[in-house]
Design an enzyme around this catalytic site. Structure first.
Site, PDB file in Angstrom:
ATOM      1  N   ARG A 173      28.843  11.917 -26.257  1.00 33.93           N
ATOM      2  CA  ARG A 173      29.521  10.595 -26.185  1.00 33.93           C
ATOM      3  C   ARG A 173      30.205  10.171 -27.523  1.00 33.93           C
ATOM      4  O   ARG A 173      29.332  10.002 -28.383  1.00 33.93           O
ATOM      5  CB  ARG A 173      28.842   9.542 -25.528  1.00 33.93           C
ATOM      6  CG  ARG A 173      29.579   7.964 -25.714  1.00 33.93           C
ATOM      7  CD  ARG A 173      30.768   7.800 -24.826  1.00 33.93           C
ATOM      8  NE  ARG A 173      31.133   6.172 -25.202  1.00 33.93           N
ATOM      9  CZ  ARG A 173      32.440   5.929 -24.615  1.00 33.93           C
ATOM     10  NH1 ARG A 173      33.308   6.990 -24.120  1.00 33.93           N
ATOM     11  NH2 ARG A 173      32.535   4.632 -24.889  1.00 33.93           N
ATOM     12  N   GLU A 220      -2.118   0.226  -9.855  1.00 37.30           N
ATOM     13  CA  GLU A 220      -3.329   0.880 -10.209  1.00 37.30           C
ATOM     14  C   GLU A 220      -3.804  -0.136 -11.473  1.00 37.30           C
ATOM     15  O   GLU A 220      -4.517   0.476 -12.234  1.00 37.30           O
ATOM     16  CB  GLU A 220      -3.126   2.171 -10.747  1.00 37.30           C
ATOM     17  CG  GLU A 220      -3.903   3.196 -10.536  1.00 37.30           C
ATOM     18  CD  GLU A 220      -3.765   3.697  -9.049  1.00 37.30           C
ATOM     19  OE1 GLU A 220      -2.969   3.398  -8.292  1.00 37.30           O
ATOM     20  OE2 GLU A 220      -4.792   4.447  -8.592  1.00 37.30           O
ATOM     21  N   GLN A 275      20.367   1.350 -22.687  1.00 37.12           N
ATOM     22  CA  GLN A 275      21.239   0.766 -23.765  1.00 37.12           C
ATOM     23  C   GLN A 275      22.259   2.102 -24.372  1.00 37.12           C
ATOM     24  O   GLN A 275      23.387   1.816 -24.851  1.00 37.12           O
ATOM     25  CB  GLN A 275      20.285   0.188 -24.872  1.00 37.12           C
ATOM     26  CG  GLN A 275      20.832  -0.746 -25.719  1.00 37.12           C
ATOM     27  CD  GLN A 275      21.627  -2.115 -25.008  1.00 37.12           C
ATOM     28  OE1 GLN A 275      20.972  -2.397 -24.068  1.00 37.12           O
ATOM     29  NE2 GLN A 275      22.197  -2.662 -25.794  1.00 37.12           N
ATOM     30  N   GLN A 307      23.143   5.006 -36.850  1.00 34.55           N
ATOM     31  CA  GLN A 307      21.968   4.886 -37.196  1.00 34.55           C
ATOM     32  C   GLN A 307      21.133   4.061 -36.147  1.00 34.55           C
ATOM     33  O   GLN A 307      20.019   4.565 -35.803  1.00 34.55           O
ATOM     34  CB  GLN A 307      21.738   4.110 -38.586  1.00 34.55           C
ATOM     35  CG  GLN A 307      21.850   4.995 -39.731  1.00 34.55           C
ATOM     36  CD  GLN A 307      21.521   4.401 -41.215  1.00 34.55           C
ATOM     37  OE1 GLN A 307      21.391   3.096 -40.965  1.00 34.55           O
ATOM     38  NE2 GLN A 307      21.606   5.266 -42.275  1.00 34.55           N
ATOM     39  N   GLY A 335      25.133   2.412 -22.729  1.00 32.99           N
ATOM     40  CA  GLY A 335      26.232   1.405 -22.317  1.00 32.99           C
ATOM     41  C   GLY A 335      26.390   0.767 -21.179  1.00 32.99           C
ATOM     42  O   GLY A 335      25.411   0.853 -20.376  1.00 32.99           O
ATOM     43  N   GLY A 336      27.582   0.655 -20.810  1.00 35.03           N
ATOM     44  CA  GLY A 336      28.043   0.270 -19.495  1.00 35.03           C
ATOM     45  C   GLY A 336      27.539   1.296 -18.201  1.00 35.03           C
ATOM     46  O   GLY A 336      27.148   0.831 -17.340  1.00 35.03           O
ATOM     47  N   SER A 359      -0.991  -4.226 -16.617  1.00 32.42           N
ATOM     48  CA  SER A 359      -1.478  -4.178 -17.866  1.00 32.42           C
ATOM     49  C   SER A 359      -2.339  -5.303 -18.404  1.00 32.42           C
ATOM     50  O   SER A 359      -3.327  -5.059 -19.443  1.00 32.42           O
ATOM     51  CB  SER A 359      -0.248  -4.178 -18.873  1.00 32.42           C
ATOM     52  OG  SER A 359       0.658  -3.133 -18.571  1.00 32.42           O
ATOM     53  N   ILE A 402       0.889  -1.202   0.090  1.00 33.61           N
ATOM     54  CA  ILE A 402      -0.013  -0.020  -0.002  1.00 33.61           C
ATOM     55  C   ILE A 402       0.798   1.174  -0.025  1.00 33.61           C
ATOM     56  O   ILE A 402       1.637   1.576   0.978  1.00 33.61           O
ATOM     57  CB  ILE A 402      -0.999  -0.121   1.180  1.00 33.61           C
ATOM     58  CG1 ILE A 402      -1.902  -1.360   1.346  1.00 33.61           C
ATOM     59  CG2 ILE A 402      -1.782   1.397   1.386  1.00 33.61           C
ATOM     60  CD1 ILE A 402      -2.767  -1.299  -0.069  1.00 33.61           C
ATOM     61  N   THR A 403       0.522   2.115  -1.173  1.00 32.74           N
ATOM     62  CA  THR A 403       1.402   3.374  -1.239  1.00 32.74           C
ATOM     63  C   THR A 403       1.401   4.266  -0.085  1.00 32.74           C
ATOM     64  O   THR A 403      -0.072   4.446   0.381  1.00 32.74           O
ATOM     65  CB  THR A 403       1.285   3.980  -2.651  1.00 32.74           C
ATOM     66  OG1 THR A 403       1.327   3.123  -3.548  1.00 32.74           O
ATOM     67  CG2 THR A 403       2.077   5.161  -2.800  1.00 32.74           C
TER      68      THR A 403
HETATM   69  C1  LIG Z   1       4.959  -0.251  -5.158  1.00 32.47           C
HETATM   70  C2  LIG Z   1       3.537  -0.697  -5.181  1.00 32.47           C
HETATM   71  C3  LIG Z   1       2.465  -0.045  -4.712  1.00 32.47           C
HETATM   72  C4  LIG Z   1       1.305  -0.407  -4.503  1.00 32.47           C
HETATM   73  N1  LIG Z   1       0.175   0.367  -3.904  1.00 32.47           N
HETATM   74  C5  LIG Z   1      -1.158  -0.113  -3.869  1.00 32.47           C
HETATM   75  C6  LIG Z   1      -2.074   0.795  -3.020  1.00 32.47           C
HETATM   76  O1  LIG Z   1      -1.806   1.883  -2.743  1.00 32.47           O
HETATM   77  N2  LIG Z   1      -3.272   0.323  -2.775  1.00 32.47           N
HETATM   78  C7  LIG Z   1      -3.492  -0.834  -3.376  1.00 32.47           C
HETATM   79  O2  LIG Z   1      -4.543  -1.324  -3.103  1.00 32.47           O
HETATM   80  N3  LIG Z   1      -2.719  -1.694  -4.102  1.00 32.47           N
HETATM   81  C8  LIG Z   1      -1.397  -1.130  -4.088  1.00 32.47           C
HETATM   82  N4  LIG Z   1      -0.391  -1.909  -4.788  1.00 32.47           N
HETATM   83  C9  LIG Z   1      -0.855  -3.338  -5.298  1.00 32.47           C
HETATM   84  C10 LIG Z   1      -1.000  -3.622  -6.930  1.00 32.47           C
HETATM   85  O3  LIG Z   1      -2.183  -2.639  -7.174  1.00 32.47           O
HETATM   86  C11 LIG Z   1      -1.036  -4.991  -7.273  1.00 32.47           C
HETATM   87  O4  LIG Z   1       0.010  -5.511  -6.847  1.00 32.47           O
HETATM   88  C12 LIG Z   1      -1.563  -5.137  -8.618  1.00 32.47           C
HETATM   89  O5  LIG Z   1      -2.963  -4.890  -8.803  1.00 32.47           O
HETATM   90  C13 LIG Z   1      -1.503  -6.670  -8.838  1.00 32.47           C
HETATM   91  O6  LIG Z   1      -1.957  -7.519  -8.021  1.00 32.47           O
HETATM   92  P1  LIG Z   1      -1.196  -8.779  -7.288  1.00 32.47           P
HETATM   93  O7  LIG Z   1      -0.019  -8.409  -6.905  1.00 32.47           O
HETATM   94  O8  LIG Z   1      -1.950  -9.225  -6.601  1.00 32.47           O
HETATM   95  O9  LIG Z   1      -0.855  -9.516  -8.493  1.00 32.47           O
HETATM   96  P2  LIG Z   1      -1.742 -11.043  -9.196  1.00 32.47           P
HETATM   97  O10 LIG Z   1      -2.999 -10.625  -9.022  1.00 32.47           O
HETATM   98  O11 LIG Z   1      -1.259 -12.090  -8.305  1.00 32.47           O
HETATM   99  O12 LIG Z   1      -1.224 -11.047 -10.640  1.00 32.47           O
HETATM  100  C14 LIG Z   1       0.039 -11.832 -11.057  1.00 32.47           C
HETATM  101  C15 LIG Z   1      -0.082 -11.906 -12.467  1.00 32.47           C
HETATM  102  O13 LIG Z   1      -1.386 -12.291 -12.987  1.00 32.47           O
HETATM  103  C16 LIG Z   1      -1.976 -11.421 -13.988  1.00 32.47           C
HETATM  104  N5  LIG Z   1      -3.432 -11.683 -13.736  1.00 32.47           N
HETATM  105  C17 LIG Z   1      -4.233 -11.597 -12.590  1.00 32.47           C
HETATM  106  N6  LIG Z   1      -5.355 -11.646 -12.688  1.00 32.47           N
HETATM  107  C18 LIG Z   1      -5.753 -11.854 -13.902  1.00 32.47           C
HETATM  108  C19 LIG Z   1      -6.764 -11.941 -15.168  1.00 32.47           C
HETATM  109  N7  LIG Z   1      -8.041 -12.111 -14.550  1.00 32.47           N
HETATM  110  N8  LIG Z   1      -6.622 -12.035 -16.353  1.00 32.47           N
HETATM  111  C20 LIG Z   1      -4.995 -12.232 -16.801  1.00 32.47           C
HETATM  112  N9  LIG Z   1      -3.929 -11.918 -15.893  1.00 32.47           N
HETATM  113  C21 LIG Z   1      -4.307 -11.822 -14.798  1.00 32.47           C
HETATM  114  C22 LIG Z   1      -1.501 -10.189 -13.463  1.00 32.47           C
HETATM  115  O14 LIG Z   1      -1.844  -9.321 -14.262  1.00 32.47           O
HETATM  116  C23 LIG Z   1      -0.209 -10.286 -13.071  1.00 32.47           C
HETATM  117  O15 LIG Z   1       0.858 -10.435 -14.319  1.00 32.47           O
HETATM  118  C24 LIG Z   1       0.879  -1.595  -5.195  1.00 32.47           C
HETATM  119  C25 LIG Z   1       1.800  -2.309  -5.655  1.00 32.47           C
HETATM  120  C26 LIG Z   1       3.213  -2.004  -5.884  1.00 32.47           C
HETATM  121  C27 LIG Z   1       4.063  -2.861  -6.571  1.00 32.47           C
END
Ligand SMILES: Cc1cc2nc3c(=O)[nH]c(=O)nc-3n(C[C@H](O)[C@H](O)[C@H](O)COP(=O)(O)OP(=O)(O)OC[C@H]3O[C@@H](n4cnc5c(N)ncnc54)[C@H](O)[C@@H]3O)c2cc1C
Length: 258
Positions: free
Chosen positions: A142, A237, A210, A153, A213-214, A240, A30-31
């Protein structure tokens, strides 16, 4: 002076209704949890076969008995922001703590995401733009084989490509934000902006590393940090994968099978 701080926290907990509500459960990642004074908590307020239609939002003071916050460390990126784990053990709240309508919390959360995802898209565009500018400067400075590397290119093409993608991501983000200003929240556009801008941020920062480089691999240079910071925009949030699901859902709604 310490200011009250509010953040959105999403979790599903079963709460019981007596004189008051009792919250039990945990939510990690949780942020700003370690510095927040209040939490917005999404709770399961009824036990039904339609969980999303029986969740409600409550505001909870961090000083409430039974609420514990633990600071998490060792994040890959965005280390300027603190992150925590929250545990609720028999935390009591009353109906006065309800935010919005009872059992409509999931829908309220989606309304929130429809706006907040644009902020993440903007964060991604900014991260990508910063990386582009640093890489462009470096590529013109560089020298290798007697000429600035920007003249190669393959390096020049990378810069042109990411500049184009950043511009497209920016316009998509602006359009989604503009729709909100018009009072027409378009959740599909918001998801598209977040999905696209976050991918561009990852690609642009990768290209910047990239081009360095290093040195790009070393913590002394800003592109290393940008590379680590970019990744989270594809995760929080709504990942993807979840954005693609949201976009598809709206597409099917807009263009139903004839
Ligand atoms: C730095 C940080 C700050 C955060 N802050 C907050 C916050 O303030 N409040 C809050 O509520 N959360 C917060 N989160 C939590 C964040 O929103 C979740 O980590 C995120 O939504 C993914 O959920 P999960 O980690 O449970 O992954 P999982 O749900 O376990 O997902 C694992 C993988 O499976 C995929 N997946 C899951 N379900 C499906 C589906 N139905 N179809 C296809 N693919 C799927 C996901 O996309 C992912 O690639 C934070 C996370 C991070 C890293």
């Amino acid at each position: 002076m310490e200011k009250p701080f509010l953040l959105l926290l999403l979790l599903s907990l079963l709460v019981e209704h007596g004189d008051e509500w009792t919250i039990n459960g945990e939510k990690t990642l949780i942020t700003n949890a370690p510095v927040a004074d209040f939490f917005i908590v999404l709770c399961q307020t009824e036990s039904t076969d339609k969980p999303r239609k029986s969740q409600s939002l409550f505001i909870v003071d961090k000083k409430t008995e039974g609420l514990t916050v633990t600071k998490l460390s060792n994040k890959m990126g965005i280390r300027c922001v603190t992150t925590g784990h929250i545990s609720f053990k028999d935390v009591k709240v009353s109906d006065k703590n309800l935010v919005g309508e009872m059992n409509n919390g999931f829908s309220h959360s989606l309304d929130f995401f429809a706006v907040s995802r644009i902020a993440i898209a903007a964060q991604a565009v900014g991260t990508a733009q910063g990386a582009l500018e640093i890489a462009l400067e470096y590529a013109q400075t560089r020298e290798s084989s007697g000429q600035p590397i920007v003249r190669f290119q393959q390096i020049g093409a990378k810069l042109a490509q990411i500049a184009t993608e950043i511009e497209a991501a920016r316009l998509l983000t602006y359009k989604a934000a503009w729709m909100i200003d018009q009072g027409k929240i378009d959740s599909m556009l918001t998801s598209m902006a977040k999905l696209y801008a976050s991918r561009v941020a990852v690609r642009a920062t990768d290209a910047a590393v990239q081009i360095f480089g290093g040195y790009g691999y070393m913590g002394d240079y800003k592109v290393e940090r940008a590379y680590r910071d970019a990744k989270v925009t594809e995760i929080y949030e709504g990942t993807s994968e979840i954005q693609r699901l949201a976009i598809l859902k709206q597409l099917i709604k807009t263009y139903p099978k004839s």
